[in-house]
Enzyme design. Structure first.
Site, PDB file in Angstrom:
ATOM      1  N   MET A   1       0.845  -1.199   0.000  1.00  0.00           N
ATOM      2  CA  MET A   1       0.000   0.000   0.000  1.00  0.00           C
ATOM      3  C   MET A   1       0.876   1.243   0.000  1.00  0.00           C
ATOM      4  O   MET A   1       1.627   1.500   0.956  1.00  0.00           O
ATOM      5  CB  MET A   1      -0.949  -0.021   1.208  1.00  0.00           C
ATOM      6  CG  MET A   1      -2.031  -1.087   1.064  1.00  0.00           C
ATOM      7  SD  MET A   1      -3.166  -1.182   2.462  1.00  0.00           S
ATOM      8  CE  MET A   1      -2.182  -2.048   3.680  1.00  0.00           C
ATOM      9  N   LEU A   2       0.756   1.993  -1.096  1.00  0.00           N
ATOM     10  CA  LEU A   2       1.568   3.188  -1.299  1.00  0.00           C
ATOM     11  C   LEU A   2       1.361   4.164  -0.153  1.00  0.00           C
ATOM     12  O   LEU A   2       0.211   4.421   0.229  1.00  0.00           O
ATOM     13  CB  LEU A   2       1.118   3.844  -2.614  1.00  0.00           C
ATOM     14  CG  LEU A   2       2.145   4.599  -3.428  1.00  0.00           C
ATOM     15  CD1 LEU A   2       3.376   3.758  -3.702  1.00  0.00           C
ATOM     16  CD2 LEU A   2       1.528   5.063  -4.748  1.00  0.00           C
TER      17      LEU A   2
ATOM     18  N   LYS B   1       0.965  -9.616  -8.789  1.00  0.00           N
ATOM     19  CA  LYS B   1      -0.306  -9.224  -8.163  1.00  0.00           C
ATOM     20  C   LYS B   1      -1.177  -8.605  -9.242  1.00  0.00           C
ATOM     21  O   LYS B   1      -0.769  -7.637  -9.899  1.00  0.00           O
ATOM     22  CB  LYS B   1      -0.049  -8.212  -7.038  1.00  0.00           C
ATOM     23  CG  LYS B   1      -1.334  -7.720  -6.368  1.00  0.00           C
ATOM     24  CD  LYS B   1      -0.986  -6.977  -5.072  1.00  0.00           C
ATOM     25  CE  LYS B   1      -2.227  -6.454  -4.355  1.00  0.00           C
ATOM     26  NZ  LYS B   1      -2.675  -5.155  -4.869  1.00  0.00           N
TER      27      LYS B   1
ATOM     28  N   GLY C   1      -8.794  -8.632  -1.412  1.00  0.00           N
ATOM     29  CA  GLY C   1      -9.930  -7.750  -1.656  1.00  0.00           C
ATOM     30  C   GLY C   1     -11.055  -7.934  -0.661  1.00  0.00           C
ATOM     31  O   GLY C   1     -11.708  -8.977  -0.636  1.00  0.00           O
TER      32      GLY C   1
ATOM     33  N   ARG D   1      -6.412  -2.976   3.769  1.00  0.00           N
ATOM     34  CA  ARG D   1      -6.949  -1.884   4.586  1.00  0.00           C
ATOM     35  C   ARG D   1      -7.330  -2.326   5.988  1.00  0.00           C
ATOM     36  O   ARG D   1      -7.156  -1.572   6.939  1.00  0.00           O
ATOM     37  CB  ARG D   1      -8.155  -1.261   3.863  1.00  0.00           C
ATOM     38  CG  ARG D   1      -7.737  -0.449   2.649  1.00  0.00           C
ATOM     39  CD  ARG D   1      -8.897  -0.154   1.739  1.00  0.00           C
ATOM     40  NE  ARG D   1      -9.371  -1.352   1.057  1.00  0.00           N
ATOM     41  CZ  ARG D   1     -10.335  -1.363   0.147  1.00  0.00           C
ATOM     42  NH1 ARG D   1     -10.936  -0.240  -0.169  1.00  0.00           N
ATOM     43  NH2 ARG D   1     -10.703  -2.488  -0.435  1.00  0.00           N
TER      44      ARG D   1
ATOM     45  N   CYS E   1      -2.592  -1.907 -10.314  1.00  0.00           N
ATOM     46  CA  CYS E   1      -2.869  -0.507  -9.997  1.00  0.00           C
ATOM     47  C   CYS E   1      -3.445   0.204 -11.217  1.00  0.00           C
ATOM     48  O   CYS E   1      -2.857   0.155 -12.300  1.00  0.00           O
ATOM     49  CB  CYS E   1      -1.583   0.193  -9.528  1.00  0.00           C
ATOM     50  SG  CYS E   1      -1.877   1.910  -9.144  1.00  0.00           S
TER      51      CYS E   1
HETATM   52  C1  LIG Z   1      -3.564   3.471   0.490  1.00  0.00           C
HETATM   53  C2  LIG Z   1      -3.469   2.310  -0.467  1.00  0.00           C
HETATM   54  C3  LIG Z   1      -2.379   2.196  -1.289  1.00  0.00           C
HETATM   55  C4  LIG Z   1      -2.253   1.115  -2.165  1.00  0.00           C
HETATM   56  N1  LIG Z   1      -1.106   0.970  -2.891  1.00  0.00           N
HETATM   57  C5  LIG Z   1      -0.925  -0.160  -3.630  1.00  0.00           C
HETATM   58  C6  LIG Z   1       0.336  -0.439  -4.235  1.00  0.00           C
HETATM   59  O1  LIG Z   1       1.313   0.310  -4.092  1.00  0.00           O
HETATM   60  N2  LIG Z   1       0.442  -1.581  -4.966  1.00  0.00           N
HETATM   61  C7  LIG Z   1      -0.602  -2.471  -5.110  1.00  0.00           C
HETATM   62  O2  LIG Z   1      -0.462  -3.502  -5.758  1.00  0.00           O
HETATM   63  N3  LIG Z   1      -1.793  -2.219  -4.531  1.00  0.00           N
HETATM   64  C8  LIG Z   1      -1.962  -1.124  -3.774  1.00  0.00           C
HETATM   65  N4  LIG Z   1      -3.136  -0.941  -3.101  1.00  0.00           N
HETATM   66  C9  LIG Z   1      -4.197  -1.957  -3.207  1.00  0.00           C
HETATM   67  C10 LIG Z   1      -4.010  -3.009  -2.099  1.00  0.00           C
HETATM   68  O3  LIG Z   1      -2.783  -3.688  -2.255  1.00  0.00           O
HETATM   69  C11 LIG Z   1      -5.155  -4.044  -2.140  1.00  0.00           C
HETATM   70  O4  LIG Z   1      -5.120  -4.720  -3.370  1.00  0.00           O
HETATM   71  C12 LIG Z   1      -6.525  -3.395  -1.985  1.00  0.00           C
HETATM   72  O5  LIG Z   1      -6.526  -2.434  -0.938  1.00  0.00           O
HETATM   73  C13 LIG Z   1      -7.597  -4.455  -1.725  1.00  0.00           C
HETATM   74  O6  LIG Z   1      -7.332  -5.181  -0.541  1.00  0.00           O
HETATM   75  P1  LIG Z   1      -8.083  -4.843   0.858  1.00  0.00           P
HETATM   76  O7  LIG Z   1      -9.561  -4.823   0.549  1.00  0.00           O
HETATM   77  O8  LIG Z   1      -7.690  -5.943   1.778  1.00  0.00           O
HETATM   78  O9  LIG Z   1      -7.610  -3.493   1.289  1.00  0.00           O
HETATM   79  C14 LIG Z   1      -3.277   0.134  -2.239  1.00  0.00           C
HETATM   80  C15 LIG Z   1      -4.388   0.262  -1.391  1.00  0.00           C
HETATM   81  C16 LIG Z   1      -4.490   1.324  -0.497  1.00  0.00           C
HETATM   82  C17 LIG Z   1      -5.687   1.412   0.427  1.00  0.00           C
END
Ligand SMILES: Cc1cc2nc3c(=O)[nH]c(=O)nc-3n(C[C@H](O)[C@H](O)[C@H](O)COP(=O)(O)O)c2cc1C
Length: 330
Positions: free
Chosen positions: A20-21, A140, A213, A235, A101
């Site tokens: 997560m960036l 991914k 997800g 998240r 992304c």
């Molecule tokens: C703040 C933020 C930054 C993210 N940055 C990236 C990233 O750098 N690379 C990536 O593959 N996914 C990124 N994601 C997506 C997450 O890796 C993940 O796929 C997405 O949040 C869904 O999973 P979750 O529902 O468990 O959060 C980001 C998500 C968030 C909330």
């Protein structure tokens, strides 16, 4: 039947924290690691341009973070290979390619989710990264992009990438709309389709497939693990990091007692002190810890005190101690 034993291969994708960036930086990863030794941690996405031509050091990490994967953003196989090699030299355990992304910035660089339409290129990149780094390379991805959202499209992509030596895919179980939705909306609006990821595992049993997800609890993880090799949470872990404290017991069969939330906090102090002594502001570490006491009386006062004081230059451990004094342990 998928084994519940800890995999002997290293690292294991059974449970991981999503890249997560701006969130999963080195400070955040150090904090998360304290609560689970088996969880696979991911870096934020780092672009090949930043690694090869940037002025900063984008590969910083602490030895305590292992196992940790470096997520790369890019599409040119030669650049990715060089960046992966740099990651290996800096001690990362795995290289992951971002094919999920959807941001405009990323599409302009022709990488991220739009690469799902270029399976052969992704395959070439995977091979180049593996050869250059000697590390496992994982991908991914999403279940589709725009109108390219059939199950056949997903299989075709996986087939092409697998052909070049990728044996692990982490699949965010929703498609991405490349225009019209912001990255944030693309994490919520397209519907989740877990069944499609289960089907992928049934059709490619030889691959390691992890799902991502909308997963919020360890009992949901257990359900997914009846169908798949791994789960990735983003998240929910960030908002409620103490969920990690029972991962080793519940998902890896370890019998070690988890640390209490206050023990986790205590263990952060020496690390924070050492970062402060290197000129890092308290808030850069503390901001990742706002959710530590989620659900306990006083959690809001903890968050408020840290948010209001952690950014003040010169703030130290005393700010954290004061914030923690508002929390009543369960
Ligand atoms: C703040 C933020 C930054 C993210 N940055 C990236 C990233 O750098 N690379 C990536 O593959 N996914 C990124 N994601 C997506 C997450 O890796 C993940 O796929 C997405 O949040 C869904 O999973 P979750 O529902 O468990 O959060 C980001 C998500 C968030 C909330």
């Amino acid at each position: 039947m998928i084994s519940t034993e800890t995999s002997s291969s290293y690292p294991t994708n059974r449970f991981s924290i999503a890249p997560m960036l701006d969130w999963t930086d080195q400070y955040c990863r150090y904090f998360h690691r304290l609560m689970s030794k088996n969880t696979l941690l991911y870096s934020e996405m780092v672009t090949t341009g930043a690694i090869l031509y940037g002025k900063g050091d984008y590969l910083q990490k602490d030895a305590a973070e292992h196992p940790v994967s470096l997520q790369l953003g890019g599409s040119a196989p030669l650049d990715l290979a060089q960046a992966a090699k740099a990651g290996a030299e800096r001690g990362f355990d795995e290289i992951n390619l971002n094919v999920g992304c959807p941001s405009d910035r990323v599409q302009n660089g022709r990488f991220g989710a739009c690469l799902m339409a270029e399976g052969a290129l992704v395959g070439d990149a995977v091979k180049a990264m593996k050869d250059a780094s000697g590390l496992p390379v994982t991908v991914k991805t999403r279940i589709g992009i725009d109108e390219l959202d059939s199950y056949e499209f997903l299989c075709d992509f996986v087939e092409k990438v697998k052909a070049q030596g990728c044996d692990t895919f982490i699949v965010h179980a929703r498609k991405a709309w490349l225009s019209g939705l912001s990255p944030k909306q693309n994490r919520d609006v397209p519907p989740l389709d877990y069944e499609r990821v289960y089907q992928l595992k049934r059709d490619f049993p030889e691959l390691t497939i992890a799902i991502n997800g909308g997963i919020k609890t360890l009992s949901d993880c257990e359900t997914h693990l009846q169908h798949l090799d791994g789960v990735m949470l983003g998240r929910e872990v960030y908002a409620n990091p103490y969920i990690l404290s029972t991962v080793d017991q519940q998902l890896f069969g370890c019998d070690k007692e988890p640390l209490t939330r206050f023990e986790v906090l205590e263990k952060m102090y020496p690390y924070i002190e050492s970062q402060l002594s290197q000129g890092v502001h308290l808030n850069r570490v503390a901001r990742h810890m706002l959710g530590l006491f989620q659900g306990l009386p006083g959690a809001r006062a903890w968050r408020r005190h840290l948010s209001e004081n952690g950014h003040i230059p010169g703030s130290g451990i005393e700010v954290m101690q004061k914030a923690a004094s508002f929390v009543i342990e369960d």
